[in-house]
Design a protein around this motif. Sequence first.
Motif, mmCIF file in Angstrom:
data_model
loop_
_atom_site.group_PDB
_atom_site.id
_atom_site.type_symbol
_atom_site.label_atom_id
_atom_site.label_comp_id
_atom_site.label_asym_id
_atom_site.label_seq_id
_atom_site.Cartn_x
_atom_site.Cartn_y
_atom_site.Cartn_z
ATOM 1 N N HIS A 194 0.759 -1.165 -0.028
ATOM 2 C CA HIS A 194 -0.010 0.023 0.013
ATOM 3 C C HIS A 194 1.034 1.394 -0.129
ATOM 4 C CE1 HIS A 194 -3.587 2.388 0.755
ATOM 5 N NE2 HIS A 194 -2.993 2.879 1.824
ATOM 6 N N TRP A 195 2.027 1.156 0.926
ATOM 7 C CA TRP A 195 2.896 2.399 0.762
ATOM 8 C C TRP A 195 3.705 2.649 -0.580
ATOM 9 C CZ3 TRP A 195 3.747 6.592 3.112
ATOM 10 C CH2 TRP A 195 4.908 7.150 3.067
ATOM 11 N N VAL A 196 4.059 1.506 -0.964
ATOM 12 C CA VAL A 196 4.528 1.760 -2.370
ATOM 13 C C VAL A 196 3.910 2.269 -3.307
ATOM 14 C CG1 VAL A 196 5.809 0.311 -4.412
ATOM 15 C CG2 VAL A 196 6.552 -0.418 -2.026
ATOM 16 N N GLU A 197 2.748 1.892 -3.689
ATOM 17 C CA GLU A 197 1.332 2.344 -4.333
ATOM 18 C C GLU A 197 1.189 3.899 -3.951
ATOM 19 O OE1 GLU A 197 -1.287 0.877 -7.513
ATOM 20 O OE2 GLU A 197 -0.447 -0.382 -5.777
ATOM 21 N N GLN A 198 1.445 4.131 -2.617
ATOM 22 C CA GLN A 198 0.908 5.628 -2.395
ATOM 23 C C GLN A 198 2.037 6.613 -2.851
ATOM 24 O OE1 GLN A 198 -0.447 5.212 1.718
ATOM 25 N NE2 GLN A 198 -0.591 7.211 1.686
ATOM 26 N N VAL A 199 3.438 6.202 -2.766
ATOM 27 C CA VAL A 199 4.474 6.860 -2.905
ATOM 28 C C VAL A 199 4.529 7.107 -4.419
ATOM 29 C CG1 VAL A 199 6.830 7.234 -2.838
ATOM 30 C CG2 VAL A 199 5.655 6.430 -0.776
ATOM 31 N N LEU A 200 4.434 6.096 -5.076
ATOM 32 C CA LEU A 200 4.632 5.889 -6.717
ATOM 33 C C LEU A 200 3.799 6.211 -7.461
ATOM 34 C CD1 LEU A 200 7.314 3.116 -6.627
ATOM 35 C CD2 LEU A 200 7.868 5.296 -6.556
ATOM 36 N N LYS A 201 2.583 6.189 -6.965
ATOM 37 C CA LYS A 201 1.400 6.538 -8.253
ATOM 38 C C LYS A 201 1.322 7.686 -8.806
ATOM 39 C CE LYS A 201 -2.309 7.953 -5.141
ATOM 40 N NZ LYS A 201 -3.114 7.571 -3.937
ATOM 41 N N PRO A 202 1.161 7.558 -9.988
ATOM 42 C CA PRO A 202 1.256 9.026 -10.905
ATOM 43 C C PRO A 202 0.429 10.060 -10.138
ATOM 44 C CG PRO A 202 0.858 7.304 -12.320
ATOM 45 C CD PRO A 202 0.777 6.696 -10.875
#
Length: 185
Positions: A177-185
């Motif tokens: 979830h964290w990775v998605e949050q930081v990297l999502k465009p």
Amino acid sequence: MSKIYQVAVLVGSLRKDSINRKVAMTLATLAPPSLALQVLEIGDLPLYNEDIDHTPPQAYTDFRQQLGAADAVLFVTPEYNRSVPAVLKNAIDVGSRPYGASSWAKKPGAVISVSPGAIGGFGANHHLRQSLVFLNVPCMQSPEAYVGNAGHLFDDTGKLAEGSRPFLQGFIDGYAHWVEQVLKP
Ligand code: FNR
């Protein structure tokens, strides 16, 4: 198709029967489909020395390229003398150079410390987080992961104690979830 994020996993122990490596491999199997975990080997990196880095050893160059290609970084580490094992700190230093071209910057990170001791490598976990602040690695705050009394985490066949699975699952799901949050465009 949704994106699959490549996660470089750094294990702070070189020991053949390392509990931390077993935890890293377990997290790779528990990870949701949005994450692909791969251990980045750090045992053959020469001790960091600015003199030899003028003409970097191939091991430095390979490590920097592999790290640079990853989307995210996950640290699985024991505690040595209330801090980070030298082999892991060395990898952090190698990846941080050349000056101005660090391979760590902006990759979403997380730390899980694992120890047979009672306090679960808390000291190593937080010393590592201190370096990650400087390296501009946005580090997951919660769930924190200090896995103590880890001597019995795996049985003789390498099987994870069932009672610990939900915790590790929660940790890796939180990280996805964290990775998605930081990297999502
Ligand atoms: C340790 N160990 C250790 N454990 C801990 O909880 N706090 C500590 O400060 C230390 N210090 C320490 C120093 C050195 C030099 C060694 C070799 C070991 C014990 C350590 O947690 C244990 O050996 C783990 O099993 C190491 O992790 P792996 O190799 O099983 O992944």
